[in-house]
Design a protein around this motif. Structure first.
Motif, PDB file in Angstrom:
ATOM      1  N   ARG A  18      47.235   4.473 -87.555  1.00  0.00           N
ATOM      2  CA  ARG A  18      46.490   4.476 -88.661  1.00  0.00           C
ATOM      3  C   ARG A  18      45.950   5.675 -89.665  1.00  0.00           C
ATOM      4  NH1 ARG A  18      42.508  -1.042 -87.894  1.00  0.00           N
ATOM      5  NH2 ARG A  18      43.983  -2.247 -87.369  1.00  0.00           N
ATOM      6  N   HIS A  19      45.500   6.490 -89.046  1.00  0.00           N
ATOM      7  CA  HIS A  19      45.086   7.723 -89.475  1.00  0.00           C
ATOM      8  C   HIS A  19      46.181   8.334 -90.114  1.00  0.00           C
ATOM      9  CE1 HIS A  19      40.890   7.901 -88.647  1.00  0.00           C
ATOM     10  NE2 HIS A  19      41.237   8.037 -87.327  1.00  0.00           N
TER      11      HIS A  19
ATOM     12  N   GLU B 197      47.517   6.434 -93.419  1.00  0.00           N
ATOM     13  CA  GLU B 197      46.515   6.859 -94.471  1.00  0.00           C
ATOM     14  C   GLU B 197      46.869   8.497 -94.923  1.00  0.00           C
ATOM     15  OE1 GLU B 197      42.717   6.698 -92.444  1.00  0.00           O
ATOM     16  OE2 GLU B 197      42.615   4.536 -92.815  1.00  0.00           O
ATOM     17  N   ARG B 198      47.227   9.361 -94.122  1.00  0.00           N
ATOM     18  CA  ARG B 198      47.583  10.675 -94.578  1.00  0.00           C
ATOM     19  C   ARG B 198      48.837  10.518 -95.343  1.00  0.00           C
ATOM     20  NH1 ARG B 198      45.982  12.115 -89.297  1.00  0.00           N
ATOM     21  NH2 ARG B 198      48.141  12.496 -88.651  1.00  0.00           N
ATOM     22  N   VAL B 199      49.811   9.623 -94.972  1.00  0.00           N
ATOM     23  CA  VAL B 199      51.109   9.708 -95.568  1.00  0.00           C
ATOM     24  C   VAL B 199      50.846   8.913 -96.997  1.00  0.00           C
ATOM     25  CG1 VAL B 199      53.260   8.556 -95.693  1.00  0.00           C
ATOM     26  CG2 VAL B 199      52.439   9.449 -93.570  1.00  0.00           C
ATOM     27  N   VAL B 200      49.839   7.877 -97.151  1.00  0.00           N
ATOM     28  CA  VAL B 200      49.871   7.391 -98.166  1.00  0.00           C
ATOM     29  C   VAL B 200      49.076   8.119 -99.396  1.00  0.00           C
ATOM     30  CG1 VAL B 200      48.329   5.665 -99.430  1.00  0.00           C
ATOM     31  CG2 VAL B 200      49.653   5.130 -97.239  1.00  0.00           C
TER      32      VAL B 200
ATOM     33  N   LEU C 272      44.103   1.683 -78.204  1.00  0.00           N
ATOM     34  CA  LEU C 272      43.326   1.704 -79.082  1.00  0.00           C
ATOM     35  C   LEU C 272      43.208   3.177 -79.897  1.00  0.00           C
ATOM     36  CD1 LEU C 272      39.907  -0.352 -77.978  1.00  0.00           C
ATOM     37  CD2 LEU C 272      41.787  -0.859 -79.582  1.00  0.00           C
ATOM     38  N   ARG C 273      43.328   4.330 -78.966  1.00  0.00           N
ATOM     39  CA  ARG C 273      43.367   5.671 -79.437  1.00  0.00           C
ATOM     40  C   ARG C 273      44.627   5.709 -80.277  1.00  0.00           C
ATOM     41  NH1 ARG C 273      41.329   7.517 -74.595  1.00  0.00           N
ATOM     42  NH2 ARG C 273      43.454   7.984 -73.915  1.00  0.00           N
TER      43      ARG C 273
END
Length: 250
Positions: free
Chosen positions: A38-39, A42-45, A31-32
């Motif tokens: 995912r983080h 999101e930073r790449v996006v 999960l970590r």
């Protein structure tokens, strides 16, 4: 020695608890890792969105290629803490590339580079060949360590003097055609994936912007040619009319 039923039950229970605990730890670790992925995504996006916004602003302000390229280079160095950035153009007469435009956020570094370049033309041609090979083979942004053996020795020495740890190379591609690449030199020992994504997105959008600029220039020249042809036709018609009137008068 005999083991009582109660001892067997206790041992089995202990083993089950250990297995369950190990399973929960694996789930927690998974999960970590998924959360971190995912983080990162999101930073790449966010970085790519910033690159797109920068491109839009550039195109709204300027249509001339040599005017907006420094803006792209400045954006790369600012967003990714670069030492300097350069646009290289493919040299069709050789297996390398030529430095076209560079941007330096630091005047001292700019002076060092300008002092180094005139005396190391062959080293820079070799470096351009390395960059071109990477751009053609990988066709995406690539991090090349400054101390990589493929980098000419004199260039490696210069990178060490100027604090460069890595070069991020991102190709300028239109379909399958490679006509150049961007290089961003950075002091970061480990270049983040979001910075690589930002540089790659900026390079792609700069490629599109340069192509649009070339198309606009071509269209402008075609329009000028059509206008010249129209003016020539009008002059010819006027000359014909003057000749007709002179004949009538005679």
């Amino acid at each position: 020695m005999k083991i009582s039923t109660s001892q067997k039950t206790a041992g089995s229970k202990g083993t089950d608890e250990e297995s369950e605990l190990a399973y929960l730890r694996r789930v927690e670790r998974a999960l970590r890792e998924e959360s971190e992925r995912r983080h990162r995504a999101e930073r790449v996006v966010r970085k790519q969105a910033a690159a797109l916004a920068s491109t839009r602003n550039v195109l709204l302000r300027s249509a001339a290629g040599r005017d907006f390229i420094p803006v792209f280079l400045r954006s790369m160095t600012r967003e990714c803490d670069g030492v300097w950035a350069t646009l290289w153009k493919v040299d069709d007469s050789a297996a390398s590339g030529a430095r076209a435009i560079s941007f330096f956020p630091n005047r001292a570094i700019e002076a060092q580079v300008n002092a180094f370049v005139p005396h190391h033309g062959e080293d820079l041609r070799k470096l351009g060949a390395v960059y071109r090979s990477l751009a053609e083979d990988l066709r995406e942004a690539y991090v090349l360590p400054a101390n990589d053996a493929r980098v000419p020795a004199e260039v490696r020495r210069f990178y060490e003097e100027t604090g460069v740890a890595n070069a991020v190379i991102s190709p300028c591609l239109l379909g399958k055609r490679l006509f150049g690449w961007f290089s961003l030199l950075t002091e970061d020992r480990l270049v983040s994936s979001e910075n690589v994504a930002f540089i790659h997105a900026t390079a792609q959008q700069a490629t599109l912007a340069m192509q649009l600029s070339e198309l606009a220039t071509t269209a402008g020249k075609a329009q000028q040619a059509m206008e010249s042809e129209r003016q020539a036709r009008l002059r010819e018609e006027e000359a014909t009319e003057v000749t007709r009137l002179l004949r009538l008068t005679a």
